[in-house]
Design a protein around this motif. Structure first.
Motif, PDB file in Angstrom:
ATOM      1  N   THR A  96      62.049  33.077  42.293  1.00  0.00           N
ATOM      2  CA  THR A  96      61.506  34.212  42.354  1.00  0.00           C
ATOM      3  C   THR A  96      59.763  34.058  43.140  1.00  0.00           C
ATOM      4  O   THR A  96      59.640  34.677  44.086  1.00  0.00           O
ATOM      5  CB  THR A  96      61.142  34.627  40.630  1.00  0.00           C
ATOM      6  OG1 THR A  96      62.244  34.971  40.265  1.00  0.00           O
ATOM      7  CG2 THR A  96      60.174  35.951  40.908  1.00  0.00           C
ATOM      8  N   THR A  97      59.314  33.122  42.616  1.00  0.00           N
ATOM      9  CA  THR A  97      57.931  32.852  43.181  1.00  0.00           C
ATOM     10  C   THR A  97      58.017  32.438  44.639  1.00  0.00           C
ATOM     11  O   THR A  97      57.273  33.040  45.486  1.00  0.00           O
ATOM     12  CB  THR A  97      56.967  31.824  42.465  1.00  0.00           C
ATOM     13  OG1 THR A  97      57.045  32.062  41.081  1.00  0.00           O
ATOM     14  CG2 THR A  97      55.544  31.382  42.927  1.00  0.00           C
ATOM     15  N   VAL A 114      56.130  42.437  42.607  1.00  0.00           N
ATOM     16  CA  VAL A 114      56.257  42.203  40.978  1.00  0.00           C
ATOM     17  C   VAL A 114      56.371  43.451  40.199  1.00  0.00           C
ATOM     18  O   VAL A 114      57.228  43.730  39.524  1.00  0.00           O
ATOM     19  CB  VAL A 114      54.956  41.506  40.606  1.00  0.00           C
ATOM     20  CG1 VAL A 114      54.631  41.764  39.046  1.00  0.00           C
ATOM     21  CG2 VAL A 114      54.884  40.037  40.947  1.00  0.00           C
ATOM     22  N   HIS A 169      59.472  44.542  37.824  1.00  0.00           N
ATOM     23  CA  HIS A 169      59.389  45.029  36.442  1.00  0.00           C
ATOM     24  C   HIS A 169      59.897  46.348  36.310  1.00  0.00           C
ATOM     25  O   HIS A 169      60.244  46.840  35.064  1.00  0.00           O
ATOM     26  CB  HIS A 169      57.742  45.069  36.253  1.00  0.00           C
ATOM     27  CG  HIS A 169      57.161  43.567  35.728  1.00  0.00           C
ATOM     28  ND1 HIS A 169      57.775  43.093  34.679  1.00  0.00           N
ATOM     29  CD2 HIS A 169      56.178  42.977  36.286  1.00  0.00           C
ATOM     30  CE1 HIS A 169      57.031  41.717  34.646  1.00  0.00           C
ATOM     31  NE2 HIS A 169      56.126  41.652  35.479  1.00  0.00           N
ATOM     32  N   ALA A 200      49.831  38.128  38.559  1.00  0.00           N
ATOM     33  CA  ALA A 200      51.070  39.015  38.475  1.00  0.00           C
ATOM     34  C   ALA A 200      52.258  38.235  38.585  1.00  0.00           C
ATOM     35  O   ALA A 200      53.298  38.478  37.706  1.00  0.00           O
ATOM     36  CB  ALA A 200      51.139  40.119  39.721  1.00  0.00           C
ATOM     37  N   LEU A 201      52.249  37.160  39.413  1.00  0.00           N
ATOM     38  CA  LEU A 201      53.684  36.217  39.493  1.00  0.00           C
ATOM     39  C   LEU A 201      53.903  35.622  38.364  1.00  0.00           C
ATOM     40  O   LEU A 201      54.968  35.267  37.917  1.00  0.00           O
ATOM     41  CB  LEU A 201      53.372  35.477  40.720  1.00  0.00           C
ATOM     42  CG  LEU A 201      53.406  35.723  42.026  1.00  0.00           C
ATOM     43  CD1 LEU A 201      53.153  34.717  43.070  1.00  0.00           C
ATOM     44  CD2 LEU A 201      54.713  36.310  42.440  1.00  0.00           C
ATOM     45  N   VAL A 238      56.398  37.326  36.104  1.00  0.00           N
ATOM     46  CA  VAL A 238      57.785  37.660  36.612  1.00  0.00           C
ATOM     47  C   VAL A 238      58.451  35.981  36.223  1.00  0.00           C
ATOM     48  O   VAL A 238      58.393  35.156  36.892  1.00  0.00           O
ATOM     49  CB  VAL A 238      57.878  37.814  38.002  1.00  0.00           C
ATOM     50  CG1 VAL A 238      59.367  37.724  38.374  1.00  0.00           C
ATOM     51  CG2 VAL A 238      57.000  38.920  38.118  1.00  0.00           C
TER      52      VAL A 238
END
Length: 286
Positions: free
Chosen positions: A164-165, A214, A218, A273-274, A277
């Motif tokens: 993800t990141t 993000v 979401h 924000a990361l 997630v």
């Protein structure tokens, strides 16, 4: 493992086609000799037409590639174009997404004012301000054109392959470099050399792209990502120009959502924000 290999294969089709398409549709500008050399210089009609066409390229490529493996009726599902229920929540999400980058821009104007790079005044006329929502609504298809490609097609495949990141940050780099045909013509940072403009554009794209990604993750939909991108271009970008003294046109390299004085706030917000997630390599974003 098979899904990850397929994701890489699809990215190898998507990225070259999208980059090539951006250069092709901006060729008339290069042949015409257009170059934006000062912040006060506005894009002419040819530049606007090329930019608008360029913004549609990612969607055209993404839809074409999706149709290779799925029927037309499956395209909205694959590219996250659906509106999750309840609809009222989606509307709220879109409104909040629209406000995200303008809010960061407002925060960035504080250090810009303290350092003398921005001289705020009340607008002489409120008509340009009132026209912003109209322009935003009319421009929705253009931002949809970009985000179908970036957040509907590219981002899920990058996160599937790299996690993800890393996938989101890599997507920001790719998004920033995709703007190179316009950046090289002074689009975002007029009057500045390419070796300054390109790193600045990529850094901003990583921060803004992370926030948009993000939001997309979401909400499970491309539409809030579209409104977040719209908020950046239609509200955050004009804000410093509309509220600055006429004899002090702010330099976008330092002032505004693309400016270096806003960048630390943008990066800190994107990093926070990361953290919201949770993902790992091989996890598919729906």
């Amino acid at each position: 493992m098979a899904q990850r290999r397929q994701a890489v294969k699809e990215l190898w089709y998507f990225l070259p086609a999208t980059y090539l398409g951006a250069w092709v549709v901006t060729t008339p500008l290069w042949l015409n000799g257009f170059r934006r050399s000062a912040p006060s210089q506005h894009a002419n009609s040819l530049a606007q037409a090329c930019l608008f066409t360029m913004m549609l390229v990612p969607a055209v490529v993404a839809i074409a590639l999706t149709l290779r493996r799925h029927p037309w009726r499956g395209v909205p599902r694959v590219l996250a174009l659906g509106l999750p229920r309840p609809r009222r929540r989606v509307i709220v999400q879109c409104l909040c997404a629209t406000a995200a980058l303008p809010a960061i821009t407002l925060a960035g104007l504080i250090p810009a004012t303290l350092l003398g790079a921005y001289h705020p005044v009340w607008p002489e006329s409120w008509w340009p301000v009132l026209a912003l929502p109209v322009s935003a609504v009319v421009s929705i298809p253009l931002y949809l054109g970009e985000e179908i490609g970036w957040q509907g097609y590219m981002m899920p495949r990058l996160t599937l392959r790299f996690g993800t990141t890393t996938g989101i940050c890599l997507g920001g780099v790719l998004w920033g470099l995709w703007h190179l045909p316009m950046t090289a013509l002074g689009g975002s940072y007029p009057g500045h050399p390419l070796y300054v403009a390109v790193p600045a554009a990529v850094a901003v794209a990583v921060g803004a792209g992370a926030l948009i990604a993000v939001i997309r993750i979401h909400t499970h939909s491309v539409w809030p990502a579209v409104t977040a991108h719209l908020g950046l271009n239609e509200f955050a970008l004009p804000l410093p120009q509309l509220t600055s003294a006429p004899d002090h046109v702010p330099d976008p390299l330092f002032v505004g959502p693309l400016g270096l004085l806003t960048l630390p706030i943008l990066i800190i917000t994107a990093a926070a924000a990361l953290f919201t997630v949770k993902g790992r390599r091989g996890q598919k974003i729906r």
